[in-house]
Every structure is written in C-alpha cells, then in structure tokens.
Design a protein around this motif. Sequence first.
Motif, PDB file in Angstrom:
ATOM      1  N   TRP A 258      67.734  27.925 -22.574  1.00  0.00           N
ATOM      2  CA  TRP A 258      68.301  28.713 -21.487  1.00  0.00           C
ATOM      3  C   TRP A 258      69.442  28.008 -20.774  1.00  0.00           C
ATOM      4  CZ3 TRP A 258      67.308  33.671 -21.117  1.00  0.00           C
ATOM      5  CH2 TRP A 258      66.143  34.153 -21.707  1.00  0.00           C
ATOM      6  N   ALA A 259      69.593  26.713 -20.984  1.00  0.00           N
ATOM      7  CA  ALA A 259      70.591  25.927 -20.256  1.00  0.00           C
ATOM      8  C   ALA A 259      72.015  26.487 -20.393  1.00  0.00           C
ATOM      9  CB  ALA A 259      70.534  24.469 -20.686  1.00  0.00           C
ATOM     10  N   PRO A 260      72.504  26.812 -21.602  1.00  0.00           N
ATOM     11  CA  PRO A 260      73.870  27.348 -21.699  1.00  0.00           C
ATOM     12  C   PRO A 260      74.042  28.662 -20.924  1.00  0.00           C
ATOM     13  CG  PRO A 260      73.087  26.679 -23.863  1.00  0.00           C
ATOM     14  CD  PRO A 260      71.911  26.603 -22.932  1.00  0.00           C
ATOM     15  N   THR A 261      73.026  29.505 -20.962  1.00  0.00           N
ATOM     16  CA  THR A 261      73.095  30.789 -20.249  1.00  0.00           C
ATOM     17  C   THR A 261      73.142  30.564 -18.745  1.00  0.00           C
ATOM     18  OG1 THR A 261      71.818  31.808 -22.026  1.00  0.00           O
ATOM     19  CG2 THR A 261      71.941  33.009 -19.938  1.00  0.00           C
ATOM     20  N   VAL A 262      72.329  29.658 -18.249  1.00  0.00           N
ATOM     21  CA  VAL A 262      72.300  29.370 -16.819  1.00  0.00           C
ATOM     22  C   VAL A 262      73.637  28.779 -16.378  1.00  0.00           C
ATOM     23  CG1 VAL A 262      71.226  27.921 -15.043  1.00  0.00           C
ATOM     24  CG2 VAL A 262      69.804  29.110 -16.714  1.00  0.00           C
ATOM     25  N   ARG A 263      74.180  27.842 -17.160  1.00  0.00           N
ATOM     26  CA  ARG A 263      75.476  27.236 -16.821  1.00  0.00           C
ATOM     27  C   ARG A 263      76.579  28.296 -16.764  1.00  0.00           C
ATOM     28  NH1 ARG A 263      74.684  23.432 -21.076  1.00  0.00           N
ATOM     29  NH2 ARG A 263      73.273  21.862 -20.340  1.00  0.00           N
ATOM     30  N   GLU A 264      76.609  29.163 -17.759  1.00  0.00           N
ATOM     31  CA  GLU A 264      77.639  30.199 -17.799  1.00  0.00           C
ATOM     32  C   GLU A 264      77.469  31.194 -16.657  1.00  0.00           C
ATOM     33  OE1 GLU A 264      79.369  33.456 -20.906  1.00  0.00           O
ATOM     34  OE2 GLU A 264      78.718  31.516 -21.668  1.00  0.00           O
ATOM     35  N   LEU A 265      76.238  31.574 -16.366  1.00  0.00           N
ATOM     36  CA  LEU A 265      75.973  32.490 -15.262  1.00  0.00           C
ATOM     37  C   LEU A 265      76.482  31.911 -13.938  1.00  0.00           C
ATOM     38  CD1 LEU A 265      74.566  35.004 -14.024  1.00  0.00           C
ATOM     39  CD2 LEU A 265      72.524  33.598 -13.833  1.00  0.00           C
ATOM     40  N   LEU A 266      76.214  30.644 -13.697  1.00  0.00           N
ATOM     41  CA  LEU A 266      76.660  30.008 -12.461  1.00  0.00           C
ATOM     42  C   LEU A 266      78.182  29.870 -12.418  1.00  0.00           C
ATOM     43  CD1 LEU A 266      73.857  27.359 -12.005  1.00  0.00           C
ATOM     44  CD2 LEU A 266      74.311  29.334 -10.548  1.00  0.00           C
ATOM     45  N   GLU A 267      78.803  29.666 -13.564  1.00  0.00           N
ATOM     46  CA  GLU A 267      80.273  29.597 -13.627  1.00  0.00           C
ATOM     47  C   GLU A 267      80.888  30.929 -13.216  1.00  0.00           C
ATOM     48  OE1 GLU A 267      83.424  27.187 -14.033  1.00  0.00           O
ATOM     49  OE2 GLU A 267      81.474  26.510 -14.749  1.00  0.00           O
ATOM     50  N   VAL A 268      80.340  32.019 -13.764  1.00  0.00           N
ATOM     51  CA  VAL A 268      80.832  33.359 -13.441  1.00  0.00           C
ATOM     52  C   VAL A 268      80.508  33.704 -11.990  1.00  0.00           C
ATOM     53  CG1 VAL A 268      80.504  35.814 -13.957  1.00  0.00           C
ATOM     54  CG2 VAL A 268      80.710  34.170 -15.825  1.00  0.00           C
ATOM     55  N   LEU A 269      79.334  33.327 -11.544  1.00  0.00           N
ATOM     56  CA  LEU A 269      78.886  33.642 -10.191  1.00  0.00           C
ATOM     57  C   LEU A 269      79.779  33.000  -9.132  1.00  0.00           C
ATOM     58  CD1 LEU A 269      76.681  35.109  -8.654  1.00  0.00           C
ATOM     59  CD2 LEU A 269      75.317  33.027  -8.757  1.00  0.00           C
ATOM     60  N   ASP A 270      80.303  31.830  -9.438  1.00  0.00           N
ATOM     61  CA  ASP A 270      81.167  31.129  -8.496  1.00  0.00           C
ATOM     62  C   ASP A 270      82.398  31.967  -8.147  1.00  0.00           C
ATOM     63  OD1 ASP A 270      81.722  29.017  -6.845  1.00  0.00           O
ATOM     64  OD2 ASP A 270      82.324  27.641  -8.428  1.00  0.00           O
ATOM     65  N   ASP A 271      82.933  32.719  -9.121  1.00  0.00           N
ATOM     66  CA  ASP A 271      84.131  33.532  -8.902  1.00  0.00           C
ATOM     67  C   ASP A 271      83.828  34.990  -8.579  1.00  0.00           C
ATOM     68  OD1 ASP A 271      85.770  31.329  -9.463  1.00  0.00           O
ATOM     69  OD2 ASP A 271      85.631  31.697 -11.617  1.00  0.00           O
ATOM     70  N   ALA A 272      82.570  35.385  -8.670  1.00  0.00           N
ATOM     71  CA  ALA A 272      82.195  36.792  -8.470  1.00  0.00           C
ATOM     72  C   ALA A 272      82.251  37.176  -6.987  1.00  0.00           C
ATOM     73  CB  ALA A 272      80.788  37.030  -9.005  1.00  0.00           C
ATOM     74  N   PRO A 273      82.472  38.462  -6.717  1.00  0.00           N
ATOM     75  CA  PRO A 273      82.446  38.917  -5.325  1.00  0.00           C
ATOM     76  C   PRO A 273      81.013  38.943  -4.785  1.00  0.00           C
ATOM     77  CG  PRO A 273      82.732  40.778  -6.800  1.00  0.00           C
ATOM     78  CD  PRO A 273      82.776  39.539  -7.652  1.00  0.00           C
ATOM     79  N   ASP A 274      80.894  39.110  -3.480  1.00  0.00           N
ATOM     80  CA  ASP A 274      79.574  39.215  -2.863  1.00  0.00           C
ATOM     81  C   ASP A 274      78.801  40.377  -3.479  1.00  0.00           C
ATOM     82  OD1 ASP A 274      80.374  37.168  -1.279  1.00  0.00           O
ATOM     83  OD2 ASP A 274      80.385  38.287   0.591  1.00  0.00           O
ATOM     84  N   ALA A 275      77.505  40.166  -3.656  1.00  0.00           N
ATOM     85  CA  ALA A 275      76.670  41.211  -4.260  1.00  0.00           C
ATOM     86  C   ALA A 275      75.204  40.947  -3.952  1.00  0.00           C
ATOM     87  CB  ALA A 275      76.867  41.242  -5.771  1.00  0.00           C
ATOM     88  N   THR A 276      74.415  42.010  -4.021  1.00  0.00           N
ATOM     89  CA  THR A 276      72.964  41.893  -3.928  1.00  0.00           C
ATOM     90  C   THR A 276      72.425  41.963  -5.349  1.00  0.00           C
ATOM     91  OG1 THR A 276      72.893  42.921  -1.755  1.00  0.00           O
ATOM     92  CG2 THR A 276      70.858  42.974  -3.048  1.00  0.00           C
ATOM     93  N   PHE A 277      71.644  40.944  -5.751  1.00  0.00           N
ATOM     94  CA  PHE A 277      71.118  40.880  -7.113  1.00  0.00           C
ATOM     95  C   PHE A 277      69.721  41.464  -7.211  1.00  0.00           C
ATOM     96  CE2 PHE A 277      73.999  37.189  -6.669  1.00  0.00           C
ATOM     97  CZ  PHE A 277      75.029  37.697  -7.437  1.00  0.00           C
ATOM     98  N   VAL A 278      68.892  41.142  -6.259  1.00  0.00           N
ATOM     99  CA  VAL A 278      67.516  41.639  -6.257  1.00  0.00           C
ATOM    100  C   VAL A 278      67.163  41.988  -4.816  1.00  0.00           C
ATOM    101  CG1 VAL A 278      65.095  41.071  -6.668  1.00  0.00           C
ATOM    102  CG2 VAL A 278      66.843  40.148  -8.180  1.00  0.00           C
TER     103      VAL A 278
END
Length: 150
Positions: free
Chosen positions: A84-104
Amino acid sequence: MMTRWQKGLTIAAASLTVLVLGWAVLIGSVYAMSGVISIRFHDRQNGLDVYVPLPATVVEGLVSGGVRVAGDGLDEFQAEVAEWAPTVRELLEVLDDAPDATFVEVRDGRDHVLVAKRRGAIEVTVDTDEVLVEVSAPVHMVRRTVQRVL
C-alpha cells in the motif's frame, strides 16, 4: 549624565529585550513556515478539555527520531504495508495540491465523524455524547512524515 553602572544596566536590559524578541520572532517563524498540528480532546463526562498545538517541525523531528529508534519494529511495519505504500505516497502527493474537500462524513444519531481537507490541513473530528476529539495536521507535513516511514 549616566554613571558607568547605569550604562551597563541599560545595555544589559537592551540585550535581554533583543534576545527575548529574537526568540519570539524565531518561534513565530517556525509556526508560520511549518504549520501547526493541533489536538483537542474534550471528555464531556469528566469535563476534561485538553488542547495541544505543536509546531509541525517538532512532530516531524520526533517521528524521524522514532523511526531511527524503532529498528526491527519499523521493518516489520514496513513489510506489512509495503503493497500500500506507493498508493499512500501518491495519494498524499495529490492531496497536497487538491482543493478543500470533505472525504468522509458519517452521522449516526448524536455521533458524528468527519475527515476533510481544510486550509491545507487534514482534519479529523470525532464527536459523540462522551467525547469530542479534533486533530488537524498540515498535509505537507503528513506527506513528508509518511515518506520517511514508508
């Protein structure tokens, strides 16, 4: 005219003032540049209310130190989450640039759980009849910390 003793006292007081102001500016800069991790815990039954703001750089340093100390325990953890490490790293990379949002967001009667990104931070809130827990951490700090661990 000032005596020698008065001049020395004035210089000492001015030096102390500059030192205190310098530390205040340094601490303020650390907070401003790294962001703040805030943790709030409110136990409604006992009235306990704790709020702890921490500079993100301090937490990163503690995690880095813990990674070096963890040794075999960290190796075991890394082996368990390796797929899961590559997926988590990529998710956090994208999340850093993403706009504000509610996930859950889950509501069940009085209970409420919220996971969101707001103002560059990941925010997690758990609100029940017994307790309110709020945690907020800058996304960039979470990303860097996870990269060190995974």
